[in-house]
Motif scaffolding. Structure first.
Motif, PDB file in Angstrom:
ATOM      1  N   ILE A  24       0.861  -1.186   0.000  1.00  0.00           N
ATOM      2  CA  ILE A  24       0.000   0.000   0.000  1.00  0.00           C
ATOM      3  C   ILE A  24       0.896   1.235   0.000  1.00  0.00           C
ATOM      4  N   GLU A  25       0.424   2.248  -0.701  1.00  0.00           N
ATOM      5  CA  GLU A  25       1.190   3.491  -0.760  1.00  0.00           C
ATOM      6  C   GLU A  25       0.685   4.405   0.354  1.00  0.00           C
ATOM      7  N   ALA A  26       1.561   4.682   1.311  1.00  0.00           N
ATOM      8  CA  ALA A  26       1.157   5.513   2.457  1.00  0.00           C
ATOM      9  C   ALA A  26       1.344   6.993   2.139  1.00  0.00           C
ATOM     10  N   LEU A  27       2.467   7.319   1.496  1.00  0.00           N
ATOM     11  CA  LEU A  27       2.753   8.720   1.155  1.00  0.00           C
ATOM     12  C   LEU A  27       3.117   8.800  -0.319  1.00  0.00           C
ATOM     13  N   HIS A  28       2.663   9.853  -0.968  1.00  0.00           N
ATOM     14  CA  HIS A  28       2.949  10.011  -2.383  1.00  0.00           C
ATOM     15  C   HIS A  28       3.461  11.421  -2.664  1.00  0.00           C
ATOM     16  N   ASP A  29       4.743  11.529  -2.995  1.00  0.00           N
ATOM     17  CA  ASP A  29       5.334  12.799  -3.414  1.00  0.00           C
ATOM     18  C   ASP A  29       5.031  13.945  -2.449  1.00  0.00           C
ATOM     19  N   VAL A  30       5.433  13.743  -1.209  1.00  0.00           N
ATOM     20  CA  VAL A  30       5.199  14.771  -0.180  1.00  0.00           C
ATOM     21  C   VAL A  30       6.407  15.692  -0.088  1.00  0.00           C
ATOM     22  N   SER A  31       6.157  16.975  -0.218  1.00  0.00           N
ATOM     23  CA  SER A  31       7.219  17.964  -0.044  1.00  0.00           C
ATOM     24  C   SER A  31       6.757  19.027   0.940  1.00  0.00           C
ATOM     25  N   LEU A  32       7.656  19.369   1.856  1.00  0.00           N
ATOM     26  CA  LEU A  32       7.327  20.365   2.870  1.00  0.00           C
ATOM     27  C   LEU A  32       8.632  20.903   3.439  1.00  0.00           C
ATOM     28  N   ALA A  33       8.739  22.224   3.531  1.00  0.00           N
ATOM     29  CA  ALA A  33       9.923  22.823   4.142  1.00  0.00           C
ATOM     30  C   ALA A  33       9.478  23.560   5.395  1.00  0.00           C
ATOM     31  N   VAL A  34      10.232  23.381   6.459  1.00  0.00           N
ATOM     32  CA  VAL A  34       9.860  24.004   7.732  1.00  0.00           C
ATOM     33  C   VAL A  34      11.050  24.784   8.259  1.00  0.00           C
ATOM     34  N   PHE A  39       5.928  26.357  14.267  1.00  0.00           N
ATOM     35  CA  PHE A  39       5.062  25.346  14.869  1.00  0.00           C
ATOM     36  C   PHE A  39       4.184  24.860  13.730  1.00  0.00           C
ATOM     37  N   CYS A  40       4.607  23.753  13.125  1.00  0.00           N
ATOM     38  CA  CYS A  40       3.939  23.274  11.912  1.00  0.00           C
ATOM     39  C   CYS A  40       3.087  22.059  12.252  1.00  0.00           C
ATOM     40  N   THR A  41       1.825  22.135  11.925  1.00  0.00           N
ATOM     41  CA  THR A  41       0.902  21.051  12.265  1.00  0.00           C
ATOM     42  C   THR A  41       0.478  20.273  11.032  1.00  0.00           C
ATOM     43  N   LEU A  42       0.515  18.943  11.153  1.00  0.00           N
ATOM     44  CA  LEU A  42      -0.011  18.053  10.111  1.00  0.00           C
ATOM     45  C   LEU A  42      -1.388  17.596  10.539  1.00  0.00           C
ATOM     46  N   ILE A  43      -2.347  17.769   9.656  1.00  0.00           N
ATOM     47  CA  ILE A  43      -3.706  17.349   9.968  1.00  0.00           C
ATOM     48  C   ILE A  43      -4.262  16.649   8.734  1.00  0.00           C
ATOM     49  N   GLY A  44      -5.080  15.631   8.948  1.00  0.00           N
ATOM     50  CA  GLY A  44      -5.622  14.891   7.811  1.00  0.00           C
ATOM     51  C   GLY A  44      -6.273  13.615   8.298  1.00  0.00           C
ATOM     52  N   PRO A  45      -6.994  12.934   7.416  1.00  0.00           N
ATOM     53  CA  PRO A  45      -7.754  11.762   7.851  1.00  0.00           C
ATOM     54  C   PRO A  45      -6.869  10.651   8.407  1.00  0.00           C
ATOM     55  N   SER A  46      -7.478   9.806   9.215  1.00  0.00           N
ATOM     56  CA  SER A  46      -6.776   8.669   9.785  1.00  0.00           C
ATOM     57  C   SER A  46      -6.186   7.819   8.665  1.00  0.00           C
ATOM     58  N   GLY A  47      -4.927   7.435   8.814  1.00  0.00           N
ATOM     59  CA  GLY A  47      -4.284   6.569   7.828  1.00  0.00           C
ATOM     60  C   GLY A  47      -3.661   7.309   6.660  1.00  0.00           C
ATOM     61  N   CYS A  48      -3.604   8.649   6.720  1.00  0.00           N
ATOM     62  CA  CYS A  48      -3.063   9.404   5.575  1.00  0.00           C
ATOM     63  C   CYS A  48      -1.545   9.531   5.628  1.00  0.00           C
TER      64      CYS A  48
END
Ligand SMILES: Nc1ncnc2c1ncn2[C@@H]1O[C@H](COP(=O)(O)OP(=O)(O)OP(=O)(O)O)[C@@H](O)[C@H]1O
Ligand SMILES: [Mg+2]
Length: 259
Positions: A24-34, A39-48
């Motif tokens: 299963i593909e859990a993450l697809h092409d995620v880019s993020l610079a902090v 104070f960076c928050t990740l929010i999203g559905p369960s299992g994302c």
């Protein structure tokens, strides 16, 4: 090249897990610079893939594609000098007192006893645990236990603090108070926090920015920039509108995740 102000860079990260019913593909092409001090928050559905992403920053999980950089260097494993993690379950040692639990990371770092005792004792005030130094976890409330766990992470004094639903197991009122407390600690210590929550209130109250993730495979769907103005007037028209927008984005993804 990573700009020096970008403490953390996640570049085109992909992650697949092998499961009994196939990959299963859990993450697809995620880019993020902090940047430092955010104070960076990740929010999203369960299992994302929020915990997966945090695990990569903590060096517990390797990406299949892309790169995760901290201070310009690829993360190759846990680095307790740079990154500390707090999980939903405080995971305290039941046979250790509050002070001994807070000291634990310093012990691993072989800090001499007198110094680590002093460092842990100094933290008890800001942790709101001054009268509880010699108490065992079973003698503490849920909120207190979580503060001990945060104290253990703060004691090792890393630049980066990863927090995976740290208040998820607390009742709503305690949770709001813990958010206020964490905001105060964060503003004083100037750490960079990557925070995972399912609470819109927590995300809007605490974050300089919020990354909304899509349903699995997780991608960054929207970045909300909130800036460094605190405290947040949660009843203001601006915050109410932001909350509605945030909920709209998350609702859509959560419905997709349930299909
Ligand atoms: N070790 C693993 N082996 C197989 N699949 C995994 C593993 N860890 C996570 N997964 C799967 O990867 C996806 C992402 O999981 P992850 O725990 O990162 O999600 P999450 O966003 O943190 O979810 P939650 O909000 O429920 O904590 C899920 O589908 C999960 O089942
Ligand atoms: Mg998770």
């Amino acid at each position: 090249m990573t700009a020096p102000s970008q403490l953390i860079a996640i570049e085109g990260v992909t992650k697949r897990y092998a499961t009994s019913s196939g990959p299963i593909e859990a993450l697809h092409d995620v880019s993020l610079a902090v940047g430092a001090g955010e104070f960076c928050t990740l929010i999203g559905p369960s299992g994302c893939g929020k915990s997966t992403l945090l695990g990569m920053l903590g060096g517990l999980t390797a990406p299949d594609g892309g790169r995760v950089l901290v201070e310009g260097a690829a993360v190759t494993g846990p680095d307790p000098r740079r990154v500390a993690t707090v999980f939903q379950d405080p995971g305290l040692f039941p046979w250790r007192t509050t002070l001994e639990n807070v000291e634990f990371g310093l012990e691993l770092q072989r800090v001499p006893k007198a110094r680590r005792r002093q460092a842990a004792t100094e933290l008890l005030g800001p942790l709101g645990l001054r009268g509880f130094a010699d108490k065992y976890p079973r003698e503490l409330s849920g909120g207190m236990k979580q503060r001990v766990a945060i104290g253990r992470a703060l004691a090792i004094d890393t630049k980066i603090l990863l927090m995976d639903e740290p208040f998820g197991a607390l009742d709503e009122q305690t949770r709001v108070l813990m958010g206020e407390w964490l905001l105060d600690i964060w503003r004083r210590t100037r750490k960079t926090v990557i925070f995972v929550t399912h609470s819109l209130h927590e995300a809007l109250f605490l974050s300089t920015r919020i990354a909304v993730m899509t349903a699995r495979p997780g991608r960054i769907k929207t970045l909300l920039e909130l800036g460094h103005r605190y405290p947040r007037a949660m009843e203001s028209a601006e915050m109410v509108a932001l909350r509605a927008r945030l909920w709209g984005e998350i609702r859509e993804e959560s419905l997709r995740a349930m299909q």
